[in-house]
Design a protein around this motif. Structure first.
Motif, short mmCIF file in Angstrom:
data_model
loop_
_atom_site.label_atom_id
_atom_site.label_comp_id
_atom_site.label_asym_id
_atom_site.label_seq_id
_atom_site.Cartn_x
_atom_site.Cartn_y
_atom_site.Cartn_z
N LEU A 101 18.48 5.43 13.07
CA LEU A 101 17.63 6.69 13.01
C LEU A 101 18.05 7.90 12.38
N GLU A 102 19.48 7.75 11.68
CA GLU A 102 20.01 8.69 10.85
C GLU A 102 19.40 8.75 9.44
N THR A 103 19.75 9.75 8.75
CA THR A 103 19.46 9.64 7.09
C THR A 103 20.44 9.25 6.45
N LEU A 104 20.25 8.44 5.55
CA LEU A 104 21.08 7.67 4.72
C LEU A 104 21.06 8.36 3.29
N THR A 105 22.29 8.52 2.77
CA THR A 105 22.61 9.29 1.51
C THR A 105 22.96 8.31 0.37
N LEU A 106 22.20 8.26 -0.69
CA LEU A 106 22.77 7.18 -1.81
C LEU A 106 22.91 8.15 -3.06
N THR A 107 24.00 8.10 -3.60
CA THR A 107 24.34 9.12 -4.86
C THR A 107 24.40 8.38 -5.94
N CYS A 108 23.70 8.82 -7.03
CA CYS A 108 23.43 8.40 -8.37
C CYS A 108 23.53 9.67 -9.26
N THR A 109 24.13 9.71 -10.39
CA THR A 109 24.11 10.62 -11.30
C THR A 109 24.18 9.93 -12.83
N THR A 110 23.78 10.71 -13.69
CA THR A 110 23.64 10.22 -15.06
C THR A 110 24.40 11.13 -15.83
N SER A 111 24.99 10.76 -16.97
CA SER A 111 25.63 11.77 -17.98
C SER A 111 24.76 12.74 -18.61
N GLU A 112 23.63 12.16 -19.12
CA GLU A 112 22.76 12.93 -19.96
C GLU A 112 21.44 12.24 -20.06
N ARG A 122 14.07 13.03 -3.07
CA ARG A 122 15.07 13.17 -3.91
C ARG A 122 16.11 14.25 -3.31
N ALA A 123 17.47 14.35 -3.65
CA ALA A 123 18.21 15.30 -3.50
C ALA A 123 17.95 16.64 -4.31
N VAL A 124 17.77 16.35 -5.37
CA VAL A 124 17.46 17.40 -6.52
C VAL A 124 16.08 17.13 -7.36
N SER A 142 15.22 16.70 -11.52
CA SER A 142 16.27 16.68 -12.04
C SER A 142 16.34 15.44 -12.99
N ASP A 143 16.86 15.39 -14.33
CA ASP A 143 17.11 14.52 -15.24
C ASP A 143 18.33 13.84 -15.28
N THR A 144 19.42 14.38 -14.58
CA THR A 144 20.52 13.65 -14.28
C THR A 144 21.14 13.47 -12.79
N ASP A 145 20.62 13.91 -11.86
CA ASP A 145 21.12 13.78 -10.51
C ASP A 145 19.71 12.90 -9.72
N PHE A 146 20.09 11.76 -9.41
CA PHE A 146 19.22 10.72 -8.82
C PHE A 146 19.38 10.46 -7.47
#
Length: 234
Positions: free
Chosen positions: A15-26, A60-62, A65-69
């Motif tokens: 029942l908590e919130t899961l955070t999955l991080t993914c970013t791109t360079s450009e 989405r966290a942001v 956004s084109d670089t933060d997924f």
């Protein structure tokens, strides 16, 4: 272009919130970024940049956004355990999505949180403190209640000649007052004359008054908590 998925393993409670991080360079060529659970023929799409409304538990966290997924998955259950991949797709000549690059994967486990020993010790200490405060308050209340009620003076039994006095409750100003009153009254009693006269006087039974008054008599007032009986010898 490079895709970065930094989390190797993540543990979350139900029942908590899961955070999955993914970013791109450009920004890359046209094509969506997706999150997939599992890899191969059994993979399942968790989030799609093109149709985000199809996944109500994922946000989405942001936004835009084109670089933060990075995404958030709310109300996690045990069914959400598995390995998640952040994947960048590109559009092929025919319009279908073709794999362009994927992250290294994040292994997610769902399990109950265990209490830290420090938290357990703090909880025990707080309970002990509350019990101690309650005990002290109870003792103070009982002491105050007993002091307000007070207690009557002990009864005394006096025998004078052939007269017997039953125990009488007294509430005199001083402990010596009852005995002084009895001594003064006993001086008016007839003295013992002979053993024959004693046989003619059976006994004098003194009963206590209806209710023993409390210690409110002013100093110097003669005690009235008892009575005497004078019997003439035949």
């Amino acid at each position: 272009f490079s895709l970065h998925q930094p989390q190797d393993k993540v543990s979350v409670a139900p029942l908590e919130t899961l955070t999955l991080t993914c970013t791109t360079s450009e920004r890359a060529d046209p094509g969506p970024v997706k999150w997939l659970k599992g890899w191969g023929s059994e993979n399942k799409t968790i989030y799609d940049q093109i149709t985000p409304s199809s996944f109500p538990r994922v946000i989405r966290a942001v936004n835009e956004s084109d670089t933060d997924f990075t995404i958030y998955i709310r109300n996690v259950t045990r069914e959400d355990m598995g390995t998640y991949y952040c994947v960048k797709f590109c559009k092929a000549n025919k319009g279908e999505d073709v794999l362009f690059q994927r992250g290294s994967g994040t292994e997610v486990s769902v399990q109950e949180r265990t209490l830290v020993p420090g938290m357990v010790a703090a909880a025990v200490g707080l309970c002990f403190l509350l019990l101690l405060v309650l005990f002290i308050a109870l003792c103070m209340y009982r002491r105050k209640h007993q002091a307000g009620v007070g207690s009557p003076c002990p009864g005394r039994t006096v025998a004078m000649g052939s007269f017997s006095f039953v125990p009488v409750q007294c509430c005199a100003g001083t402990p010596s007052t009852p005995s002084e009153g009895l001594d003064a009254e006993s001086s008016h009693l007839p003295s013992q004359q002979s053993s024959k006269e004693e046989n003619n006087i059976h006994y004098a039974d003194l009963q206590p008054l209806s209710s023993a008054p409390r210690c409110s008599r002013s100093p110097g007032t003669a005690p009235t908590e008892y009575a005497s009986l004078r019997v003439g010898a035949k």
